[in-house]
Design a protein around this motif. Sequence first.
Motif, short mmCIF file in Angstrom:
data_model
loop_
_atom_site.label_atom_id
_atom_site.label_comp_id
_atom_site.label_asym_id
_atom_site.label_seq_id
_atom_site.Cartn_x
_atom_site.Cartn_y
_atom_site.Cartn_z
N TYR A 38 7.41 -4.79 -16.05
CA TYR A 38 5.70 -5.19 -15.23
C TYR A 38 4.88 -5.39 -13.98
O TYR A 38 4.25 -5.63 -13.53
CB TYR A 38 4.88 -4.64 -16.45
CG TYR A 38 4.76 -4.31 -17.59
CD1 TYR A 38 4.63 -2.67 -17.87
CD2 TYR A 38 5.86 -4.41 -18.93
CE1 TYR A 38 5.17 -1.72 -18.28
CE2 TYR A 38 6.13 -3.55 -19.75
CZ TYR A 38 5.68 -2.61 -20.18
OH TYR A 38 5.52 -1.67 -20.69
N LEU A 90 5.90 7.00 -10.79
CA LEU A 90 4.80 6.77 -10.45
C LEU A 90 4.79 5.78 -9.82
O LEU A 90 5.06 4.58 -10.62
CB LEU A 90 4.07 7.34 -11.65
CG LEU A 90 2.10 6.07 -12.02
CD1 LEU A 90 1.71 7.73 -10.81
CD2 LEU A 90 1.98 6.45 -13.06
N ASP A 91 3.77 5.02 -8.32
CA ASP A 91 3.88 3.77 -8.38
C ASP A 91 2.20 3.59 -9.30
O ASP A 91 1.72 2.95 -8.58
CB ASP A 91 3.54 3.80 -6.85
CG ASP A 91 3.44 2.34 -6.18
OD1 ASP A 91 4.09 1.53 -6.66
OD2 ASP A 91 3.56 2.28 -4.86
N TYR A 92 2.59 2.73 -10.44
CA TYR A 92 1.20 2.34 -10.96
C TYR A 92 1.50 0.64 -11.13
O TYR A 92 2.00 0.25 -10.36
CB TYR A 92 1.80 2.61 -12.60
CG TYR A 92 3.54 2.05 -13.06
CD1 TYR A 92 3.39 0.33 -13.25
CD2 TYR A 92 4.63 2.15 -13.50
CE1 TYR A 92 4.31 -0.24 -14.30
CE2 TYR A 92 5.67 1.63 -14.04
CZ TYR A 92 5.64 0.31 -13.60
OH TYR A 92 6.93 0.01 -14.24
N ARG A 93 0.09 0.12 -11.13
CA ARG A 93 -0.21 -0.90 -10.47
C ARG A 93 0.62 -1.83 -11.42
O ARG A 93 0.90 -1.78 -13.11
CB ARG A 93 -1.96 -1.19 -11.17
CG ARG A 93 -2.78 0.03 -10.22
CD ARG A 93 -4.07 -0.51 -10.69
NE ARG A 93 -4.28 0.54 -11.88
CZ ARG A 93 -5.83 0.63 -12.78
NH1 ARG A 93 -6.21 -0.27 -12.32
NH2 ARG A 93 -5.61 1.27 -13.53
N ALA A 123 -1.99 10.11 -14.94
CA ALA A 123 -0.52 11.28 -14.30
C ALA A 123 -0.72 11.66 -15.27
O ALA A 123 0.05 13.26 -15.23
CB ALA A 123 0.56 9.75 -13.92
N ARG A 173 -3.20 7.25 -8.28
CA ARG A 173 -2.17 6.17 -7.90
C ARG A 173 -1.35 6.76 -6.71
O ARG A 173 -0.34 8.36 -6.64
CB ARG A 173 -1.31 5.35 -8.61
CG ARG A 173 -2.23 4.74 -10.61
CD ARG A 173 -2.76 3.99 -9.12
NE ARG A 173 -1.57 3.38 -8.18
CZ ARG A 173 -1.61 1.80 -7.58
NH1 ARG A 173 -2.72 1.80 -7.49
NH2 ARG A 173 -0.62 1.14 -7.14
N ALA A 224 -0.95 -0.68 -16.23
CA ALA A 224 -0.29 0.04 -16.21
C ALA A 224 0.20 1.52 -17.04
O ALA A 224 0.04 3.22 -16.62
CB ALA A 224 1.56 0.04 -16.74
N LEU A 248 8.92 6.52 -15.69
CA LEU A 248 7.73 5.52 -15.12
C LEU A 248 9.24 3.88 -15.05
O LEU A 248 10.22 4.09 -16.08
CB LEU A 248 7.51 4.78 -16.74
CG LEU A 248 6.35 5.81 -16.76
CD1 LEU A 248 6.02 5.91 -18.00
CD2 LEU A 248 5.57 6.13 -15.56
N ASP A 269 -2.60 3.74 -15.88
CA ASP A 269 -2.33 5.13 -15.00
C ASP A 269 -1.40 5.56 -15.36
O ASP A 269 -0.91 7.47 -14.90
CB ASP A 269 -1.83 4.38 -13.70
CG ASP A 269 -2.01 3.39 -12.90
OD1 ASP A 269 -3.81 3.26 -12.68
OD2 ASP A 269 -1.28 2.04 -12.22
N ALA A 270 -0.04 5.72 -16.90
CA ALA A 270 0.29 6.95 -16.83
C ALA A 270 -0.46 7.22 -18.06
O ALA A 270 0.14 8.97 -17.36
CB ALA A 270 1.03 5.92 -17.94
#
Length: 304
Positions: free
Chosen positions: A83, A109-112, A129, A59, A122, A78, A125-126
């Motif tokens: 969300y 982080l640019d999580y979804r 990362a 990401r 999310a 984060l 993604d975390a």
Amino acid sequence: MPQLNLPLPLARAVLHPVFRVMLNKTLPFSVQRALMDLGAPLQRAPRGTHYEKVRLGGRPAERVTLGPATDSATLLYLHGGGYTVGSPATHRALAGYLARETGCPVQVLDYRLAPEHPFPAALDDAEAAFLELIAFGYKPERIAVGGDSAGGGLALALAIRLRDKHGLTPAALGLIAPWGDPNEIPERTRDLVINKPWSRACAAAYLGAGDGLDTGYAPLLADLHGLPPTYVQADKSELLHDQCTRLTAKLRAAGVETRFTETEGLWHVSQLQASLVAPAEGITRELGEFLRQALRPAQTRSIG
């Protein structure tokens, strides 16, 4: 001192209409995101803050540093936003302050985001990362995880997943008003920042077709034993104060070293306005100091 020290009553008067317009259930999430990004530059980072666009766990992310920074430790941050909104851009200033206080790079982080990507996107993604930071050479005990609001809930959920799935423990958790259980319906309609209709829309968008009792979605429901030293902050006026109080009690009952800071007269995630208000900068510095101590080498750590 902050770059502009507004009196608290004035700051609250200015921010109140901004949040009422921006975090509005009637606006599409795409519009809310654009408004937040548009207003982000008004929140100034400390002078000398450097931002670098990177990739982390597949990401986009931003690596934020200020001055000489150790490469042996880092903070995975984060961002909040129910969300559904928020980005590294909206949290650049806060990341700059945390980079200054910890002396470490801060990875935002640019999580979804939901509703396009509901739970567990999310959290996946975390997790990716954090694992990639290990692949980069960071030891788990030299990676702290922080987050605010929904990002705070996500940080807590990540620590639980790392414990249960990988047997890993971060150096510390730094949680600003974490949203530990999106199932809960607030008793009050709003605080200065958050309102009930918007938060309920965010909770539904994030859950999608998932199970609301899944502890990845609602980590306040999980077993919290074995988590790292944890910092929790909330203002007494905000809708999430009760959740934060119960989370703190549950962490302590599980034997987790926990620091709980309750402020009075600030607002939800006032750390974002650290450049504008002295008390907000003060609690941001406190969080940074907590994380800095946790990220010291084991022989010199003062907590944990």
